[in-house]
Design a protein around this motif. Structure first.
Motif, short mmCIF file in Angstrom:
data_model
loop_
_atom_site.label_atom_id
_atom_site.label_comp_id
_atom_site.label_asym_id
_atom_site.label_seq_id
_atom_site.Cartn_x
_atom_site.Cartn_y
_atom_site.Cartn_z
N SER A 128 9.87 0.08 -1.25
CA SER A 128 8.81 0.05 -2.26
C SER A 128 7.90 1.25 -1.99
CB SER A 128 8.03 -1.26 -2.20
OG SER A 128 7.32 -1.36 -0.98
N THR A 129 7.36 1.81 -3.04
CA THR A 129 6.46 2.95 -2.94
C THR A 129 5.24 2.65 -3.78
OG1 THR A 129 8.37 4.43 -2.70
CG2 THR A 129 6.26 5.45 -3.23
N ALA A 130 4.05 2.81 -3.19
CA ALA A 130 2.81 2.52 -3.88
C ALA A 130 1.81 3.62 -3.61
CB ALA A 130 2.25 1.18 -3.41
N LEU A 131 0.81 3.72 -4.44
CA LEU A 131 -0.28 4.65 -4.21
C LEU A 131 -1.31 4.00 -3.29
CD1 LEU A 131 -0.88 6.04 -7.80
CD2 LEU A 131 0.11 7.26 -5.84
N GLY A 132 -1.85 4.81 -2.36
CA GLY A 132 -2.92 4.32 -1.50
C GLY A 132 -4.25 4.40 -2.24
N ASP A 133 -5.27 3.78 -1.67
CA ASP A 133 -6.58 3.73 -2.31
C ASP A 133 -7.32 5.05 -2.27
OD1 ASP A 133 -6.22 1.06 -2.93
OD2 ASP A 133 -7.10 0.39 -1.04
#
Length: 142
Positions: A128-133
């Motif tokens: 899974s790949t997500a954007l950090g804050d």
């Protein structure tokens, strides 16, 4: 386990991989727009297989008191069909020490059972790949 990969601000493409207390550079070849200052991601993937085989064989030989004195694992890549879903890695073990043919075969069999070999060939990896804050460099210290 947490691995961080950050761009080296003084380089075109080079990144620094942070693994525990270790720093490993990674870069692209000059032809791909990098400076060739480190292994590329495919090199690191392939190297993990060679390293795992070498460490697994040495661990096993020491555990079984086999007279293995040295080991070299070479990995060659055939990525010519990677886009068709076939990525070939050929490994060769060179074993040093006063080993019998049976012991050499035993160590070859062990090499085929190293954890990374199993991971690459018999496990479904889910990513899974997500954007950090926050953007890099703006993290607030605790």
């Amino acid at each position: 386990m947490h691995i961080s990969v950050r761009k080296d601000p003084g380089a075109l493409m080079r990144h620094i991989i942070h693994v525990r207390d270790h720093l490993v550079p990674t870069d692209m070849d000059v032809a791909a727009g990098g400076e060739g200052s480190g292994p590329d991601p495919h090199d690191l993937y392939d190297s993990s297989l060679g390293a795992c085989k070498a460490l697994t064989v040495l661990w096993y030989a020491r555990r079984k008191n086999l007279p293995l004195q040295d080991i070299e694992v070479t990995v060659s890549r055939d990525a010519s069909q990677e886009r068709q879903g076939i990525y070939r890695l050929n490994t060769t073990l060179r074993l040093g020490g006063d080993l019998t043919d049976a012991q050499r075969q035993e160590l070859l069999n062990v090499a085929a059972k190293c954890p990374v070999h199993k991971l690459m060939t018999s496990v479904t990896t889910e990513i899974s790949t997500a954007l950090g804050d926050e953007p890099p460099g703006t993290e607030v210290a605790p």
